[in-house]
Design a protein around this motif. Structure first.
Motif, mmCIF file in Angstrom:
data_model
loop_
_atom_site.group_PDB
_atom_site.id
_atom_site.type_symbol
_atom_site.label_atom_id
_atom_site.label_comp_id
_atom_site.label_asym_id
_atom_site.label_seq_id
_atom_site.Cartn_x
_atom_site.Cartn_y
_atom_site.Cartn_z
ATOM 1 N N ASP A 1 0.832 -1.211 0.000
ATOM 2 C CA ASP A 1 0.000 0.000 0.000
ATOM 3 C C ASP A 1 0.860 1.252 0.000
ATOM 4 O O ASP A 1 0.564 2.232 -0.704
ATOM 5 C CB ASP A 1 -0.932 0.006 1.214
ATOM 6 C CG ASP A 1 -2.030 -1.039 1.074
ATOM 7 O OD1 ASP A 1 -2.220 -1.516 -0.067
ATOM 8 O OD2 ASP A 1 -2.666 -1.372 2.085
ATOM 9 N N ARG B 1 2.355 1.729 -3.405
ATOM 10 C CA ARG B 1 1.370 2.307 -4.342
ATOM 11 C C ARG B 1 1.211 3.803 -4.083
ATOM 12 O O ARG B 1 1.148 4.611 -5.020
ATOM 13 C CB ARG B 1 0.017 1.606 -4.183
ATOM 14 C CG ARG B 1 -0.037 0.218 -4.773
ATOM 15 C CD ARG B 1 -1.476 -0.287 -4.863
ATOM 16 N NE ARG B 1 -1.516 -1.718 -5.106
ATOM 17 C CZ ARG B 1 -1.614 -2.633 -4.153
ATOM 18 N NH1 ARG B 1 -1.703 -2.258 -2.891
ATOM 19 N NH2 ARG B 1 -1.613 -3.910 -4.459
ATOM 20 N N ALA B 2 1.135 4.144 -2.810
ATOM 21 C CA ALA B 2 0.961 5.558 -2.465
ATOM 22 C C ALA B 2 2.145 6.390 -2.946
ATOM 23 O O ALA B 2 1.993 7.567 -3.281
ATOM 24 C CB ALA B 2 0.798 5.702 -0.948
ATOM 25 N N PRO C 1 3.587 -2.441 -6.495
ATOM 26 C CA PRO C 1 3.438 -3.030 -5.150
ATOM 27 C C PRO C 1 4.549 -4.032 -4.823
ATOM 28 O O PRO C 1 4.838 -4.273 -3.654
ATOM 29 C CB PRO C 1 2.072 -3.724 -5.223
ATOM 30 C CG PRO C 1 1.768 -3.865 -6.671
ATOM 31 C CD PRO C 1 2.447 -2.742 -7.370
#
Lengths: 139, 705
Positions: free
Chosen positions: B603, B606-607, B612
Motif C-alpha cells: 500500500d 502504491r501511495a 506493489p
C-alpha cells in the motif's frame, strides 16, 4: 479484495486442499478444516459454510446443528450449504436444515460458480428481507 | 367523449359516394321535375280556361244582344228561338233566360238549376263554365239576365292529353338530366376518387412507388399531387428506416456481444444480434434461466439465485436496478462456451420493464488463459524440479544432458546407415532405452515420452521379417520422435541453465575433491603463475552463493506482508573460495535487512507511485564487487536498536555485523541510500577480487571449507 469468507469442512484433506485452491484462486478467503469439533471457532466473519455430508463419526446434519448453535447469538449468520455428489441427499437439503446444496461434480472449478451464486443468493435474500420489512429498496 | 370511446364506435357500413350522389341527383331532379310539371300543367290549364272563357263571353254577349228586343217586348217565343240557336253549339250544355225580376223565362237543355245572375261573370267548375250576363238596352235599362253553361269536356280531354305529354317530357328531361349529371360526376369525381382510394389502399398494403395520374387543374389534381408526394415521402422514409434498421442490425451483428432482450418474467423477447443467434440459437419465448443454465434443476443454486435476482430486479426504478446489477450473474458456462454477462435495464416511465443481456463469448480467452496458466505451472514445476536436481547432483545432470544428446545422435546415425538388421535395431533400442531410463531418473518426463515413442517404432520394426524394411510411415514416425526427443533435451538444457544460479557456467563445472585442492594450494608459492591458476581453481561461481536467495526472499517478504522479486546478476562470475563460503550468510543478512527496512509495504509503495512488488538485485560485477540493491524507502538500519527481537531482521545487529563478517574475507561494506529511491550495499574487495589462497584451517593456509 476478498469476495467473501468461506468455511469448508470435509474429512478429506485432499478435497480440502483442492477446494481451498479453487476458491482461493477465485478470490475467496477460505478456511478449510477436517476438524468437525471446534470448527465453530472459524465461523466469525464467515459468509458461507460448506459441509461435506458423509464424514467418519459425524454426518453433515449433526455438524450443522452444532454450527448453528454456535452462531445463534451472532448478528451475521452465515449461509449453510451441503456440498455433496449425492443428488438424493442434495435434494433433501431443506429437511436436513441447510440453506441449499452445492453439487460436487468432480471438477473443483465447477464449485466456483455455485459459490458465486450462493453468495449472490445470500445478498439477494437479505435485500428481499429488508424490502419486506420496509427498510430498504425501492420500486 | 373520451378518445377511447370514440375509437370504439362501430364503423358505419360502406355506402358508395356514387350511390349517394345518384340518390341526391334523383331526388333533386325529381323535385324539380314535379315542380316543372305542376307549373306547366297549371299554365296549360289556365290557358285553356282563358280561351274557353273568352269563347263563353262571346257566346253570352251575342245571346244577350239577340235577347234585348225579345225581352224588351216580352216576346217569349223569340226568346226561346234565340235559345234554340245555342243548341247547335255542342259546348253549350244548358242555358236559361230570366226576366227583369229574375223569373225564368226560357230554358235550354239542363238548366233548371241555374239561377238569375246579379252581375256579369264566369264561374269555373271542373267540368263546366257558368256564364252570367245581364241584358240591358243601349240606354242601360235592365231587361233581364241569362246564364249559359258550357261544357269543359273537350278542354279537359285536351288538357289531359297535354298533361300526359308534359309528364312524359318532364320525366324524360329528369332522366336525361340525372344520367348526364351522374355520368359527368362519375367521370370527373368518382373515378378519380376511386383511383386515389385504390392507390391509398396499395400504399397501405406496403406497395412502394404508387402514383396517381390526375392531370386536371382542380381540387382533385391538387389532391392527387399531394397523394403522390405522400407516396414518395413514404418511400423515402421507408428507405431511411430500412437503412437505419439495416445499420442497427449490422451494428448489432458486428458487435461481439450476444444481445438478448428479456421481459420482467424472464422470457426472451428478442434475439437481437448474430452473436446471440450463434451462441444461443433462436430462443425467443424461452425462459432465460433455461438458456443460461441448461439442464440444471430448478433448485440448483445458480438457477435459484438468478430467478431471485430477476424477481427483485423487474419493475424497479433505475436507481434500484443499479444496486441490484452487481448481484446478477457475471459469468456463466453454456455448454463449452464461457460467457461474460452484463444486464442493462430498459425502462418505461422510469421503471424497468425489460432487460437487455449483453453476453461476450470469452471461451477463446479463457482457453488461452488456461493454456498459459498450465504452461506456466508446468514451467514452474519443472524449474523447481530442476533446482532440486541441481542442488543434489548438478554435475551428474550436466553429464546426462551431454551424453544423452550424443546417444540420440548415435540413434540417428545407426538408423541412417544402410539396411537395418535386427542387431542394429536392438542396438538402437538399447541406446534409446538407456536415454529414457536416465531421463526418467532426472524427472524429464518430456524427454522420456519422446524416447518412448522411438521405442514404439522400434518395437514394430523388430517383429518384422528380416531383412527389415521400414514403411514410410514408420520412418517418419521414428524421425519425428527423434527430433522431438532432441528438442525436449535441448529444452531441458536451457531450463537447467535458467534454473542454475550460476547460469551457463553450470555446463563448465567439474567436481574436485576439496582435500586435493587444499593440497595443491599448499604446494603453490604466492605470486607464481601456478598460484594464479590454483586461485581460479578454488574460485566458485557467484550464483552458487546467491542461488537460494531468489525463492527464500519471496517467503521472507510474505511473512512481513510485503512483496519482493529478487534477481541475480553475474551468477557465473568467479569469487574466491573463502568469500563463497561466507557470502550466503552475508547476502541473506543484507537481503533480509532490505526486506524489513528498505522495501515498503504494497500500500505504501502504491501511495509512493511504485509497483506493489519491490525489487532486490543481487549482483557481482567483473571487479568482484558484490552488491545488494533495492528500490525501497532508502532508510537504513545501520546500528543496533532497542527494537524487539525479530526472526527475520535479527536482533538489531544490522550492518555492523555484516561489516565485521565482510572484513574477515577481505571486503569492506559500502552503503548508499537515497530516500524514496532505495539503497545499495556493496561488498568491495580490499585486495584483488580473487584473493590469493590463504592457508587452510589446520594447515595454516586457505579458507575454511
Amino acid at each position: 479484495m476478498s469476495k467473501g469468507r468461506v468455511l469448508y469442512i470435509d474429512d478429506s484433506e485432499v478435497f480440502l486442499e483442492r477446494v481451498r485452491t479453487a476458491l482461493g484462486d477465485a478470490g475467496y478467503e477460505v478456511v478449510a478444516t477436517t476438524q468437525t469439533v471446534g470448527a465453530a471457532r472459524h465461523l466469525a466473519g464467515c459468509d458461507l459454510v460448506l459441509v461435506d455430508y458423509h464424514m467418519p463419526g459425524f454426518d453433515g446434519a449433526s455438524v450443522l446443528a452444532s454450527l448453528r448453535a454456535a452462531v445463534e447469538k451472532s448478528e451475521q449468520k452465515p449461509s449453510f450449504y451441503l456440498y455433496t455428489s449425492n443428488k438424493a441427499i442434495a435434494s433433501d437439503y431443506s429437511i436436513l436444515g441447510f440453506d441449499g446444496a452445492l453439487q460436487h461434480k468432480g471438477d473443483d472449478r465447477a464449485l466456483v460458480p455455485q459459490v458465486d451464486a450462493a453468495m449472490r443468493m445470500r445478498k439477494l435474500r437479505a435485500l428481499s428481507a429488508a424490502r419486506s420489512a420496509g427498510t430498504g429498496g425501492r420500486g | 367523449m373520451p378518445a377511447s370511446d370514440a375509437g370504439q364506435r362501430e364503423t358505419p357500413a360502406f355506402l358508395s359516394l356514387g350511390v349517394k350522389l345518384a340518390v341526391g341527383v334523383a331526388a333533386v331532379v325529381s323535385l324539380v321535375s314535379v315542380l316543372a310539371f305542376v307549373e306547366l300543367t297549371s299554365r296549360e290549364r289556365q290557358r285553356s280556361l282563358a280561351q274557353k272563357s273568352v269563347a263563353a263571353r262571346m257566346v253570352s254577349d251575342l245571346l244577350a244582344a239577340s235577347l234585348v228586343a225579345p225581352l224588351d217586348f216580352g216576346d217569349e217565343e223569340a226568346i226561346e228561338k234565340e235559345l234554340l240557336h245555342l243548341a247547335s253549339n255542342r259546348d253549350v250544355v244548358g242555358a236559361r233566360v230570366f226576366g227583369p225580376t229574375g223569373q225564368p223565362l226560357a230554358s235550354l237543355q239542363k238548366a233548371e238549376s241555374l239561377t238569375a245572375p246579379t252581375a256579369a261573370g264566369i264561374v269555373t267548375y271542373d267540368d263546366r263554365l257558368e256564364v252570367g250576363q245581364l241584358v240591358r238596352t243601349p240606354t242601360g235599362k235592365h231587361l233581364g239576365a241569362l246564364s249559359i253553361v258550357l261544357s269543359l269536356g273537350p278542354e279537359n280531354a285536351a288538357f289531359a292529353a297535354t298533361r300526359q305529354r308534359i309528364a312524359w317530357l318532364t320525366l324524360l328531361v329528369a332522366a336525361a338530366t340525372s344520367t348526364l349529371l351522374l355520368l359527368v360526376t362519375r367521370r370527373l369525381l368518382l373515378r378519380p376518387l376511386s383511383r386515389m382510394a385504390r392507390a391509398a389502399a396499395r400504399i397501405g398494403q406496403g406497395e412502394r412507388g404508387v402514383t396517381v395520374s390526375q392531370p386536371t387543374a382542380d381540387e382533385l389534381g391538387v389532391l392527387a399531387q399531394a397523394m403522390n408526394a405522400m407516396s414518395a415521402s413514404i418511400v423515402t422514409r421507408e428507405e431511411e428506416l430500412a437503412r437505419t434498421t439495416r445499420s442497427r442490425q449490422e451494428l448489432l451483428d458486428h458487435m461481439r456481444q450476444a444481445i438478448v432482450v428479456v421481459d420482467t418474467e424472464g422470457r426472451v423477447e428478442e434475439v437481437s444480434s448474430a452473436a446471440a443467434r450463434a451462441i444461443f440459437g433462436d430462443v425467443t419465448g424461452q425462459r432465460l434461466v433455461d438458456v443460461l443454465y441448461p439442464g440444471l434443476p430448478a433448485d440448483a443454486v445458480e438457477v435459484a439465485a438468478f430467478e431471485e435476482w430477476r424477481r427483485l430486479a423487474g419493475n424497479v426504478d433505475l436507481e434500484a436496478f443499479e444496486e441490484l446489477r452487481t448481484l446478477a450473474p457475471s459469468r456463466v458456462a453454456v455448454g463449452d462456451r464461457h460467457l461474460a454477462l452484463e444486464f442493462r435495464p430498459l425502462d418505461r416511465d422510469g421503471l424497468v420493464h425489460k432487460m437487455m443481456l449483453l453476453a461476450i463469448d470469452e471461451t477463446d480467452r479463457r482457453r488461452l488463459e488456461d493454456d498459459l496458466r498450465k504452461k506456466e505451472e508446468a514451467h514452474v514445476r519443472q524449474l523447481r524440479a530442476m533446482r532440486r536436481l541441481l542442488a543434489g547432483s548438478a554435475a551428474a545432470f550436466v553429464r546426462f544432458v551431454e551424453t544423452a544428446g550424443g546417444r540420440l545422435e548415435e540413434c540417428r546415425q545407426a538408423f541412417a546407415e544402410g539396411p537395418l538388421t535386427a542387431a542394429r535395431v536392438d542396438e538402437i533400442y538399447r541406446i534409446a532405452h538407456t536415454v529414457k531410463g536416465e531421463a526418467m531418473a532426472f524427472e524429464l518426463e518430456g524427454v522420456a515420452a519422446e524416447v518412448h515413442a522411438i521405442e514404439d517404432v522400434l518395437e514394430q520394426v523388430r517383429v518384422a521379417p528380416s531383412p527389415l524394411e521400414l514403411t514410410a510411415a514408420q520412418a517418419a514416425a521414428f524421425a519425428g520422435a527423434l527430433e522431438r526427443a532432441e528438442n525436449a533435451l535441448r529444452d531441458a538444457r536451457e531450463l537447467m541453465i535458467t534454473a542454475s544460479p550460476i547460469g551457463a557456467a553450470i555446463l563448465d563445472q567439474v567436481t574436485v575433491r576439496r582435500s586435493e585442492l587444499d593440497a595443491l594450494v599448499a604446494l603453490t608459492t604466492d605470486g607464481s603463475a601456478i598460484a594464479s591458476v590454483v586461485r581460479r581453481l578454488t574460485a566458485r561461481p557467484f550464483g552458487e552463493s546467491a542461488g537460494l536467495l531468489a525463492e527464500r526472499a519471496e517467503g521472507w517478504a510474505a511473512s512481513v506482508g510485503k512483496q519482493v522479486r529478487l534477481t541475480i546478476e553475474g551468477g557465473e562470475r568467479p569469487i574466491a573460495g573463502d568469500l563463497a563460503a561466507r557470502l550466503p550468510g552475508l547476502l541473506a543478512q543484507l537481503v533480509r535487512n532490505a526486506i524489513v527496512h528498505g522495501i515498503e509495504a504494497p500500500d505504501a509503495r502504491r501511495a509512493a507511485g511504485k509497483a506493489p512488488e519491490g525489487t532486490i538485485v543481487v549482483s557481482c560485477d567483473e571487479a568482484g564487487v558484490v552488491e545488494v540493491a533495492d528500490d525501497g524507502a532508502g532508510v537504513l538500519d545501520a546500528e543496533p536498536s532497542a527494537r524487539p527481537a525479530d526472526l527475520l531482521a535479527g536482533r538489531g545487529i544490522g550492518l555492523r555485523a555484516v561489516r565485521s563478517m565482510a572484513m574477515e574475507v577481505g571486503r569492506s561494506l559500502e552503503v548508499h541510500a537515497e530516500p524514496t529511491r532505495g539503497s545499495r550495499f556493496r561488498l568491495v574487495p580490499v585486495s584483488p577480487s580473487i584473493a590469493p589462497p590463504r592457508p587452510a584451517r589446520g594447515s595454516g593456509r586457505g579458507a575454511p571449507s
